[in-house]
Design a protein around this motif. Structure first.
Motif, PDB file in Angstrom:
ATOM      1  N   UNK A   1      -0.297   4.177  -5.944  1.00 31.25           N
ATOM      2  CA  UNK A   1      -1.236   3.690  -4.561  1.00 31.25           C
ATOM      3  C   UNK A   1      -0.982   3.678  -3.260  1.00 31.25           C
ATOM      4  N   UNK A   2       0.148   4.144  -3.075  1.00 33.24           N
ATOM      5  CA  UNK A   2      -0.286   5.263  -1.192  1.00 33.24           C
ATOM      6  C   UNK A   2      -1.589   6.110  -1.252  1.00 33.24           C
ATOM      7  N   UNK A   3      -1.577   6.824  -2.520  1.00 30.16           N
ATOM      8  CA  UNK A   3      -2.580   8.014  -2.896  1.00 30.16           C
ATOM      9  C   UNK A   3      -4.140   7.618  -2.525  1.00 30.16           C
ATOM     10  N   UNK A   4      -3.630   6.249  -3.509  1.00 35.42           N
ATOM     11  CA  UNK A   4      -5.305   5.633  -3.739  1.00 35.42           C
ATOM     12  C   UNK A   4      -5.561   4.600  -2.446  1.00 35.42           C
ATOM     13  N   UNK A   5      -4.700   3.571  -1.821  1.00 33.76           N
ATOM     14  CA  UNK A   5      -4.949   4.058  -0.606  1.00 33.76           C
ATOM     15  C   UNK A   5      -5.563   5.050   0.707  1.00 33.76           C
ATOM     16  N   UNK A   6      -5.175   6.672   0.142  1.00 28.78           N
ATOM     17  CA  UNK A   6      -5.189   7.471   1.126  1.00 28.78           C
ATOM     18  C   UNK A   6      -6.931   8.182   1.446  1.00 28.78           C
TER      19      UNK A   6
ATOM     20  N   UNK B   1       1.146  -1.084   0.226  1.00 27.33           N
ATOM     21  CA  UNK B   1      -0.015   0.215  -0.090  1.00 27.33           C
ATOM     22  C   UNK B   1       0.721   1.433  -0.024  1.00 27.33           C
ATOM     23  N   UNK B   2       2.143   1.670   0.459  1.00 25.31           N
ATOM     24  CA  UNK B   2       2.047   2.354   0.493  1.00 25.31           C
ATOM     25  C   UNK B   2       3.883   2.794   0.427  1.00 25.31           C
ATOM     26  N   UNK B   3       4.249   1.816  -0.869  1.00 24.43           N
ATOM     27  CA  UNK B   3       6.299   1.277  -1.625  1.00 24.43           C
ATOM     28  C   UNK B   3       5.838   2.457  -2.099  1.00 24.43           C
ATOM     29  N   UNK B   4       4.903   2.570  -3.521  1.00 27.11           N
ATOM     30  CA  UNK B   4       4.670   3.452  -4.711  1.00 27.11           C
ATOM     31  C   UNK B   4       4.026   4.742  -4.800  1.00 27.11           C
TER      32      UNK B   4
ATOM     33  N   UNK C   1     -14.010   5.772   3.136  1.00 31.84           N
ATOM     34  CA  UNK C   1     -14.931   4.864   3.797  1.00 31.84           C
ATOM     35  C   UNK C   1     -14.480   4.557   5.458  1.00 31.84           C
ATOM     36  N   UNK C   2     -13.829   5.912   5.673  1.00 32.97           N
ATOM     37  CA  UNK C   2     -13.706   6.331   7.199  1.00 32.97           C
ATOM     38  C   UNK C   2     -14.946   7.474   6.710  1.00 32.97           C
ATOM     39  N   UNK C   3     -15.066   8.337   6.180  1.00 32.36           N
ATOM     40  CA  UNK C   3     -16.352   9.639   6.587  1.00 32.36           C
ATOM     41  C   UNK C   3     -17.491   9.015   5.822  1.00 32.36           C
ATOM     42  N   UNK C   4     -17.469   7.534   5.538  1.00 25.98           N
ATOM     43  CA  UNK C   4     -18.695   6.932   5.025  1.00 25.98           C
ATOM     44  C   UNK C   4     -19.404   6.328   6.518  1.00 25.98           C
ATOM     45  N   UNK C   5     -17.916   5.583   7.174  1.00 28.11           N
ATOM     46  CA  UNK C   5     -18.578   5.413   8.496  1.00 28.11           C
ATOM     47  C   UNK C   5     -18.640   5.996   9.850  1.00 28.11           C
ATOM     48  N   UNK C   6     -17.835   7.137   9.943  1.00 32.26           N
ATOM     49  CA  UNK C   6     -17.768   8.060  10.869  1.00 32.26           C
ATOM     50  C   UNK C   6     -19.851   8.731  10.099  1.00 32.26           C
TER      51      UNK C   6
END
Length: 96
Positions: A52-57, A46-49, A63-68
């Motif tokens: 993929x890092x920005x997609x993960x963020x 998830x964080x090497x490139x 999803x954190x916003x939806x859950x909140x």
């Protein structure tokens, strides 16, 4: 001589054959332990490139916003049960 000893560069130093290893400070010894396989997998996945890092963020933030939002709406509905229009609209419904 000083730069060679500081950087421990053995190539091109006149003291290459007499390299002395100094003991590591305690705060550095703990950082040089082998990393667990799980953290290495997460980093490499998830964080090497950057893409993929920005997609993960972005996905995590979405999803954190939806859950909140869902949790806060549930708490609001639980604390205000019987006071909201959706709870009392049947009391005022027109009969045809």
């Amino acid at each position: 001589f000083f730069l060679c000893a500081q950087r421990r560069a053995l190539v091109g130093c006149s003291m290459a054959s007499k390299a002395v290893s100094t003991p590591l400070p305690a705060w550095l010894k703990g950082r040089l332990q082998p990393e667990p396989a799980a953290s290495r997998f997460i980093y490499n996945t998830f964080f090497k490139y950057s893409p993929t890092y920005m997609t993960t963020v972005m996905l995590t933030a979405t999803f954190a916003g939806l859950a909140f939002d869902n949790v806060m709406n549930g708490l609001w509905d639980m604390n205000n049960r019987g006071k909201q229009w959706k709870d009392i609209k049947n009391n005022y419904a027109e009969e045809d």
